[in-house]
Motif scaffolding. Structure first.
Motif, short mmCIF file in Angstrom:
data_model
loop_
_atom_site.label_atom_id
_atom_site.label_comp_id
_atom_site.label_asym_id
_atom_site.label_seq_id
_atom_site.Cartn_x
_atom_site.Cartn_y
_atom_site.Cartn_z
N ASP A 4 0.82 -1.21 0.00
CA ASP A 4 0.00 0.00 0.00
C ASP A 4 0.86 1.28 0.00
O ASP A 4 0.34 2.38 0.17
CB ASP A 4 -0.94 0.00 1.20
N LYS A 6 2.75 4.52 -1.01
CA LYS A 6 2.49 5.54 -2.03
C LYS A 6 3.77 5.86 -2.80
O LYS A 6 4.88 5.58 -2.35
CB LYS A 6 1.98 6.83 -1.37
N GLY A 7 3.57 6.48 -3.97
CA GLY A 7 4.72 6.87 -4.77
C GLY A 7 5.66 7.80 -4.04
O GLY A 7 6.88 7.73 -4.22
N GLN A 8 5.10 8.67 -3.17
CA GLN A 8 5.93 9.61 -2.42
C GLN A 8 6.92 8.89 -1.52
O GLN A 8 8.07 9.32 -1.36
CB GLN A 8 5.03 10.54 -1.58
N TYR A 9 6.49 7.79 -0.92
CA TYR A 9 7.37 7.02 -0.04
C TYR A 9 8.57 6.49 -0.81
O TYR A 9 9.72 6.61 -0.36
CB TYR A 9 6.59 5.85 0.59
N GLU A 41 2.86 8.64 -9.96
CA GLU A 41 2.12 9.64 -9.20
C GLU A 41 2.36 9.41 -7.71
O GLU A 41 2.14 8.31 -7.19
CB GLU A 41 0.63 9.57 -9.54
N THR A 43 0.88 10.58 -5.05
CA THR A 43 -0.26 10.50 -4.13
C THR A 43 -0.99 9.16 -4.22
O THR A 43 -1.90 8.90 -3.45
CB THR A 43 -1.26 11.63 -4.43
N LYS A 44 -0.57 8.31 -5.15
CA LYS A 44 -1.25 7.02 -5.36
C LYS A 44 -0.33 5.86 -5.00
O LYS A 44 0.90 5.99 -4.99
CB LYS A 44 -1.71 6.90 -6.81
N SER A 45 -0.93 4.72 -4.75
CA SER A 45 -0.18 3.50 -4.45
C SER A 45 0.71 3.13 -5.64
O SER A 45 0.29 3.19 -6.79
CB SER A 45 -1.15 2.36 -4.16
N GLN A 49 -0.52 1.54 -9.61
CA GLN A 49 -0.21 2.22 -10.86
C GLN A 49 0.44 1.29 -11.88
O GLN A 49 0.54 1.63 -13.06
CB GLN A 49 0.73 3.41 -10.59
#
Length: 347
Positions: A4, A6-9, A41, A43-45, A49
């Protein structure tokens, strides 16, 4: 990587590994099984994606080219931008005159092998380096001549900075080409740069629209529309056709992000954008990062000992289209595994 996450991680993890603080210029790119490019992205998993099966292959890239690379605060940032533009030159995305090409290549030589040494660098030594998609012996001799006579004593960081200063003056600096066709069926490349929207046909720039002249971007299926308002209330609509609806959507999203990054004064001005005239119909998208002005202000506040840079010649990847040679796309490997593994390619 948790399923789970996110792309940011993932992006933050990578920037921490690179010891990179000025990270807003960069992104993570991947190619789906249909050979369509995407920016991850944040903000998305990550997993949601991906249409391929793990292990996933992703590439660290410059997403927003600095308006003035010399103004970047840290040498590590300039070095990573240097690697990207060096790659753009190799793939035929950074177009230039022969004299400019020779100078850029000479800067790369100086940065990577240092001063010319007749004991180490025999006749024709520059031919061992692949700077461009193709080049002549005459150009190789010119590169070696500049390297020998003009750049002696330049440290790698200085040569890289001079390379960036020269590259930013070229019309195709920052070009990430999207292959399309115009209304007459002629092949063209659409791209977004720090200064605006450009259209290239052959090796020539046929349109340049400043960001403050772009009033709207939208797409329907494979058709991309750019609405422009110029001086004396002159309004025009440029229409182009992407190879697939997915490619058109990617083009539109890139346009929305680039305009927000370079044009807006602050990220609080970012709004959700619809691909259709009707807000509840079509695709909706929102840029989620900081804008260029905020990034520069944040960089000015960086106070730390400069991180050590481990320079190395990186193997160019072939996962992006070339303006001069058409698409060069790598497929995403498919394997069945329960765990999710991420392979970060440094190319």
């Amino acid at each position: 990587l948790q399923r789970d996450a996110k792309g940011q991680y993932l992006f933050d993890l990578l920037c921490h590994h690179l010891n990179l603080l000025e990270k807003d210029y960069f992104g993570i790119r991947f190619v789906d099984p249909d050979k369509q490019r995407h920016w991850l992205e944040f903000t998305k998993s990550v997993v949601k994606q991906m249409r391929a099966q793990p292990p996933f292959t992703m590439c660290f890239r410059v997403k927003f080219y600095p308006t003035d690379p010399a103004a970047l605060k840290e040498e590590i940032t300039r070095y990573l931008v240097f690697l990207q533009i060096k790659r753009d030159l190799y793939h035929g995305r950074l177009l230039c005159k022969t004299s400019d090409a020779a100078l850029l290549a000479a800067y790369i030589l100086q940065a990577e092998i240092g001063d010319y040494d007749p004991g180490k660098h025999p006749e024709g030594y520059s031919s061992k380096f692949q700077f461009f998609p193709k080049h002549s012996e005459k150009l190789e001799r010119k590169i070696a001549e500049i390297h020998k006579s003009e750049l002696s004593g330049q440290a790698p960081a200085t040569s890289e900075l001079n390379f960036l200063r020269k590259a930013q003056t070229l019309e195709t600096y920052g070009v990430d080409p999207h292959p399309c066709k115009d209304v007459s069926g002629n092949a063209a490349f659409l791209a977004f740069t720090p200064f605006g929207f450009v259209v290239l046909q052959g090796n020539k720039r046929v349109h340049f629209i400043k960001w403050n002249e772009v009033t709207k971007m939208k797409f329907e299926g494979k058709t991309f529309y750019l609405y422009v308002s110029q001086k004396e209330e002159k309004k025009i609509v440029l229409t182009y056709f992407a190879p697939t609806p997915e490619a058109c959507k990617h083009l539109w999203k890139c346009g929305i992000e680039n305009q927000a990054f370079y044009k807006l004064e602050k990220s609080s001005q970012v709004r959700t954008v619809s691909s259709s005239n009707l807000f509840f119909k079509g695709s909706r998208f929102r840029y989620s990062g900081r804008v260029a002005k905020e990034v520069m202000e944040s960089s000015a506040k960086i106070k730390r000992e400069p991180p050590e840079i481990h320079r190395a010649g990186l193997v160019p990847s072939r996962s992006c289209p070339s303006i001069t040679h058409g698409p060069r796309l790598s497929s995403v490997p498919r394997t069945r595994r329960r765990a999710v593994h991420i392979s970060i390619m440094e190319g």
